[in-house]
Design a protein around this motif. Structure first.
Motif, PDB file in Angstrom:
ATOM      1  N   ASP A 192       0.828  -1.213   0.000  1.00 24.04           N
ATOM      2  CA  ASP A 192       0.000   0.000   0.000  1.00 24.04           C
ATOM      3  C   ASP A 192       0.866   1.269   0.000  1.00 24.04           C
ATOM      4  O   ASP A 192       0.458   2.292  -0.554  1.00 24.04           O
ATOM      5  CB  ASP A 192      -0.979  -0.011   1.185  1.00 24.04           C
ATOM      6  N   ILE A 193       2.062   1.191   0.599  1.00 26.99           N
ATOM      7  CA  ILE A 193       3.005   2.319   0.478  1.00 26.99           C
ATOM      8  C   ILE A 193       3.343   2.500  -1.002  1.00 26.99           C
ATOM      9  O   ILE A 193       3.260   3.595  -1.562  1.00 26.99           O
ATOM     10  CB  ILE A 193       4.310   2.055   1.271  1.00 26.99           C
ATOM     11  N   ARG A 198       2.680   5.544  -5.999  1.00 23.65           N
ATOM     12  CA  ARG A 198       2.274   5.499  -7.413  1.00 23.65           C
ATOM     13  C   ARG A 198       1.102   6.448  -7.659  1.00 23.65           C
ATOM     14  O   ARG A 198       1.037   7.133  -8.682  1.00 23.65           O
ATOM     15  CB  ARG A 198       1.890   4.055  -7.779  1.00 23.65           C
ATOM     16  N   ALA A 199       0.181   6.513  -6.710  1.00 25.66           N
ATOM     17  CA  ALA A 199      -1.021   7.341  -6.875  1.00 25.66           C
ATOM     18  C   ALA A 199      -0.758   8.817  -6.562  1.00 25.66           C
ATOM     19  O   ALA A 199      -1.635   9.654  -6.728  1.00 25.66           O
ATOM     20  CB  ALA A 199      -2.122   6.808  -5.960  1.00 25.66           C
ATOM     21  N   ILE A 266      -8.221  11.758  -0.608  1.00 29.50           N
ATOM     22  CA  ILE A 266      -7.967  11.554  -2.048  1.00 29.50           C
ATOM     23  C   ILE A 266      -8.159  10.080  -2.404  1.00 29.50           C
ATOM     24  O   ILE A 266      -8.854   9.735  -3.354  1.00 29.50           O
ATOM     25  CB  ILE A 266      -6.537  12.006  -2.436  1.00 29.50           C
ATOM     26  N   ALA A 267      -7.554   9.198  -1.571  1.00 28.15           N
ATOM     27  CA  ALA A 267      -7.687   7.759  -1.849  1.00 28.15           C
ATOM     28  C   ALA A 267      -9.134   7.302  -1.691  1.00 28.15           C
ATOM     29  O   ALA A 267      -9.577   6.357  -2.334  1.00 28.15           O
ATOM     30  CB  ALA A 267      -6.771   6.959  -0.925  1.00 28.15           C
ATOM     31  N   LYS A 268      -9.857   7.976  -0.819  1.00 33.06           N
ATOM     32  CA  LYS A 268     -11.202   7.524  -0.461  1.00 33.06           C
ATOM     33  C   LYS A 268     -12.306   8.370  -1.107  1.00 33.06           C
ATOM     34  O   LYS A 268     -13.449   8.314  -0.681  1.00 33.06           O
ATOM     35  CB  LYS A 268     -11.362   7.571   1.069  1.00 33.06           C
TER      36      LYS A 268
END
Ligand code: MG
Length: 335
Positions: A192-193, A198-199, A266-268
């Motif tokens: 996930d890191i 990457r994101a 942002i991820a969510k």
């Protein structure tokens, strides 16, 4: 005298070679329905193969890890997460003289009960279904009741125990189950890191200094140093754990990931919509229970409409859930 089977040679090899803490396949507590032993494979090798060939395993490729239905080819999905857990767990199991086949079977099966949209989907079902919902308990329903046209995979006690007890708060009955539980955490924190970088949600410099000093600066350095630390703390003991100092840094890293990635807006950002999709599908299918496939309806009498509707929704991939939602709730253009 009958010729000795390849399986019984493996069983003898396990007995002579593995650690006293290992689970020997010949001592398995067995299956709910007894079957004729395989000529070639031990019961745990056979369970690994049953999991690998089941439909729920293939669906993992379209289920969210952290980033919802990611379009980039290099983001993890539940399937690649599962394979990384298996690699880490097998490395640890082999180094500790534990049963690598049992470890692999548990690792490949541990996330079969995950809903579409990861923990977001799980949270919705947990709120809606009487008696609650969790991906690890659902994993047991998948292998016991839903797979194999509703007949289940009839796995051994040890593999089933490892699947249902893989979360941190649980206590697996075998060392191999403990290895998978810790390997799951090592795998996800690290990949996930990598995905968060990457994101563009993180840069590697954001990782707390003390964690970088302890575990290293790259994905492979971190996994390697974590595995070595677990082996240092656990070899020839009946536990699977980090050293105290590493445990502290690992918790720091995990908390850092919760604050900066798992709860990062942002991820969510699509989470609210994902929740809406799961809730709408659950409500719709509970009202139209007759539309569920046969392998789910088989269990209506025993488990009730709410539980089997949750089973059906949980089995969906992200892509299938979105497609179902569009079909049911978004008007199609006339053509
Ligand atoms: Mg997992």
């Amino acid at each position: 005298m009958a010729e000795e089977s390849i399986r019984s040679r493996w069983e003898a090899w396990e007995e002579q070679t593995l650690s006293p803490y290992a689970t020997l396949s010949k001592n398995s507590r067995g299956r709910a329905r007894e079957i004729e032993p395989c000529e070639i494979r031990t019961c745990f090798m056979r369970d690994r193969d049953r999991i690998l060939h089941c439909k729920a395993f293939r669906r993992l490729k379209h289920k969210t890890q952290v980033f919802l239905a990611p379009l980039g080819d290099h983001y993890r999905t539940r399937l690649t997460h599962t394979l990384e857990v298996s690699q880490i767990a097998r490395t640890i199991a082999r180094a500790m003289g534990l049963n690598e086949d049992l470890t692999e079977a548990i690792a490949l099966g541990h996330d079969l009960g995950h809903t579409p949209f990861g923990h977001t989907g799980e949270g919705v079902l947990d709120r809606l279904v009487p008696g609650g919902f969790s991906h690890n308990e659902e994993g047991l329903r998948v292998v016991d009741k839903l797979e194999n046209d509703g007949q289940g995979l009839n796995l051994t006690f040890e593999v089933r125990d490892g699947i249902v007890n893989h979360p941190k708060k649980c206590h697996p009955a075998t060392m191999e189950g403990k290895v998978v539980s810790l390997s799951d955490r090592i795998a996800y924190v690290n990949h996930d890191i990598d995905d968060a970088v990457r994101a563009g949600v993180l840069t590697s410099e954001d990782i707390p200094d003390s964690c970088r000093r302890r575990f290293g600066n790259t994905h492979s350095e971190r996994i390697n140093s974590m595995i070595l630390d677990v082996l240092r703390a656990s070899r020839n003991t009946p536990a699977v754990t980090f050293t105290e100092e590493a445990a502290e840094e690992f918790d720091r890293l995990r908390n850092f990931m919760y604050e900066n990635v798992y709860f990062n807006p942002i991820a969510k950002r699509e989470d609210e919509k994902a929740r809406g999709v799961v809730e709408a599908l659950y409500t719709y299918y509970l009202d139209h229970i007759e539309l569920l496939p046969e392998e789910f309806l088989l269990h209506l009498g025993e488990d009730g409409a709410q539980r089997i509707t949750a089973d059906y929704i949980a089995c969906m991939t992200d892509t299938y859930a979105i497609q179902q939602y569009q079909q049911l709730f978004v008007p199609a253009a006339w053509n």
